[in-house]
Write an enzyme that holds these catalytic residues in place. Structure first.
Site, PDB file in Angstrom:
ATOM      1  N   ARG A 111      47.768  32.310  45.641  1.00  0.00           N
ATOM      2  CA  ARG A 111      47.294  31.487  44.527  1.00  0.00           C
ATOM      3  C   ARG A 111      48.137  31.734  43.274  1.00  0.00           C
ATOM      4  NH1 ARG A 111      41.102  31.786  44.021  1.00  0.00           N
ATOM      5  NH2 ARG A 111      41.547  29.963  42.726  1.00  0.00           N
TER       6      ARG A 111
ATOM      7  N   ASP B  99      37.222  51.549  35.167  1.00  0.00           N
ATOM      8  CA  ASP B  99      36.700  52.841  34.724  1.00  0.00           C
ATOM      9  C   ASP B  99      35.316  53.114  35.313  1.00  0.00           C
ATOM     10  OD1 ASP B  99      39.018  53.192  33.281  1.00  0.00           O
ATOM     11  OD2 ASP B  99      38.099  52.785  31.331  1.00  0.00           O
TER      12      ASP B  99
ATOM     13  N   TYR C 255      37.032  27.902  48.304  1.00  0.00           N
ATOM     14  CA  TYR C 255      35.926  28.832  48.519  1.00  0.00           C
ATOM     15  C   TYR C 255      34.963  28.424  49.628  1.00  0.00           C
ATOM     16  CZ  TYR C 255      37.582  30.717  44.112  1.00  0.00           C
ATOM     17  OH  TYR C 255      38.364  31.264  43.132  1.00  0.00           O
TER      18      TYR C 255
ATOM     19  N   ALA D 264      37.064  36.618  38.394  1.00  0.00           N
ATOM     20  CA  ALA D 264      38.180  36.658  37.452  1.00  0.00           C
ATOM     21  C   ALA D 264      38.298  37.995  36.725  1.00  0.00           C
ATOM     22  CB  ALA D 264      38.048  35.522  36.437  1.00  0.00           C
TER      23      ALA D 264
ATOM     24  N   HIS E  69      37.672  39.501  48.075  1.00  0.00           N
ATOM     25  CA  HIS E  69      37.979  38.157  47.585  1.00  0.00           C
ATOM     26  C   HIS E  69      37.843  37.193  48.752  1.00  0.00           C
ATOM     27  CE1 HIS E  69      39.380  39.778  43.827  1.00  0.00           C
ATOM     28  NE2 HIS E  69      40.023  40.694  44.523  1.00  0.00           N
ATOM     29  N   ILE E  70      37.249  36.052  48.486  1.00  0.00           N
ATOM     30  CA  ILE E  70      37.053  35.034  49.510  1.00  0.00           C
ATOM     31  C   ILE E  70      38.386  34.389  49.872  1.00  0.00           C
ATOM     32  CG2 ILE E  70      35.959  32.795  49.953  1.00  0.00           C
ATOM     33  CD1 ILE E  70      33.662  33.869  48.062  1.00  0.00           C
TER      34      ILE E  70
ATOM     35  N   GLU F  66      36.737  46.235  47.219  1.00  0.00           N
ATOM     36  CA  GLU F  66      37.041  45.002  46.482  1.00  0.00           C
ATOM     37  C   GLU F  66      37.194  43.866  47.491  1.00  0.00           C
ATOM     38  OE1 GLU F  66      40.795  43.154  43.941  1.00  0.00           O
ATOM     39  OE2 GLU F  66      40.661  45.320  44.178  1.00  0.00           O
TER      40      GLU F  66
ATOM     41  N   ASN G 154      32.941  41.676  44.539  1.00  0.00           N
ATOM     42  CA  ASN G 154      33.821  40.547  44.259  1.00  0.00           C
ATOM     43  C   ASN G 154      33.688  40.309  42.768  1.00  0.00           C
ATOM     44  OD1 ASN G 154      35.129  38.117  43.889  1.00  0.00           O
ATOM     45  ND2 ASN G 154      34.410  37.234  45.805  1.00  0.00           N
TER      46      ASN G 154
ATOM     47  N   ARG H  86      31.760  24.998  43.904  1.00  0.00           N
ATOM     48  CA  ARG H  86      33.009  25.263  43.186  1.00  0.00           C
ATOM     49  C   ARG H  86      34.196  25.203  44.135  1.00  0.00           C
ATOM     50  NH1 ARG H  86      34.970  31.199  41.349  1.00  0.00           N
ATOM     51  NH2 ARG H  86      36.885  30.562  40.311  1.00  0.00           N
TER      52      ARG H  86
ATOM     53  N   PRO I  90      31.641  36.576  37.979  1.00  0.00           N
ATOM     54  CA  PRO I  90      31.550  35.269  37.343  1.00  0.00           C
ATOM     55  C   PRO I  90      31.938  34.115  38.261  1.00  0.00           C
ATOM     56  CG  PRO I  90      33.399  36.500  36.440  1.00  0.00           C
ATOM     57  CD  PRO I  90      32.621  37.441  37.304  1.00  0.00           C
ATOM     58  N   ASN I  91      31.163  33.053  38.126  1.00  0.00           N
ATOM     59  CA  ASN I  91      31.352  31.771  38.805  1.00  0.00           C
ATOM     60  C   ASN I  91      31.050  31.806  40.297  1.00  0.00           C
ATOM     61  OD1 ASN I  91      32.182  30.362  36.405  1.00  0.00           O
ATOM     62  ND2 ASN I  91      34.069  31.548  36.562  1.00  0.00           N
TER      63      ASN I  91
END
Length: 140
Positions: free
Chosen positions: A104, A84, A22, A74, A97-98, A95, A71, A17, A9-10
Site C-alpha cells: 500500500r 511505549d 478490508y 493508522a 493488519h488485515i 501486531e 490492530n 470501509r 481507529p476506523n
C-alpha cells in the site's frame, strides 16, 4: 488462556470501509467464528478510535492477559505512545493488519509499534487475527 483483541481507529467500519482492501465482513460478524474455533480460549474484544483509550485498555489488561492482538490501524504508523505502552506491559502483543501494508502507500510501510511487539502478521484479511492467536497459543 485469556486473549484481548484490540482494534484501533476506523476498524469499527469494517464491512463498510473500502471493501476492496478490508473485505465485506464486519469484525463483529467474524468474532463469533473465531471464538467457536477456540472454545478453550477466553477472547475479549475492544475497539476505539481514540489513542488514549487503546493505551488505557492495554494497561488495564496488560499484566493479567495471556496476550493481546493489536490492530492499531493508522496509529501503527504514528504512535510512540502505543510503542511505549506495549514495552511497559508484560502480556505479549501481536501486531495485526488485515491488508498487506507493504503493498500500500509508502507511509504505511513503517510501523512505530513493531519493535515493541512479539510478532507481526499482515495481509491475510480477517484470518490475520486467527494467525495471531495461533502464534500466542504456540508461545505457551
Amino acid at each position: 488462556m485469556k486473549i484481548l483483541i484490540i482494534n484501533g481507529p476506523n476498524l469499527n467500519l469494517l464491512g463498510k470501509r473500502e471493501p476492496g482492501i478490508y473485505g465485506s465482513n464486519s469484525f463483529e460478524s467474524y468474532l463469533p467464528t473465531l471464538k467457536a474455533q477456540y472454545p478453550d480460549v477466553e477472547i475479549a474484544y475492544f475497539q476505539s478510535n481514540i489513542e488514549g483509550e487503546l493505551i488505557n485498555k492495554m494497561q488495564e489488561v496488560g499484566f493479567s492477559a495471556d496476550g493481546i492482538i493489536l490492530n492499531a490501524g493508522a496509529y501503527t504508523h504514528t504512535s510512540v505512545a502505543l510503542h511505549d505502552c506495549i514495552r511497559s506491559i508484560t502480556a505479549p502483543v501481536i501486531e495485526v493488519h488485515i491488508s498487506n501494508v507493504h503493498q500500500r502507500e509508502e507511509f504505511r510501510h513503517h510501523s512505530m509499534i513493531s519493535a515493541a511487539c512479539k510478532g507481526v502478521i499482515c495481509g491475510f484479511g480477517l484470518d490475520s487475527y486467527r494467525l495471531a492467536l495461533e502464534g500466542l497459543l504456540g508461545q505457551r
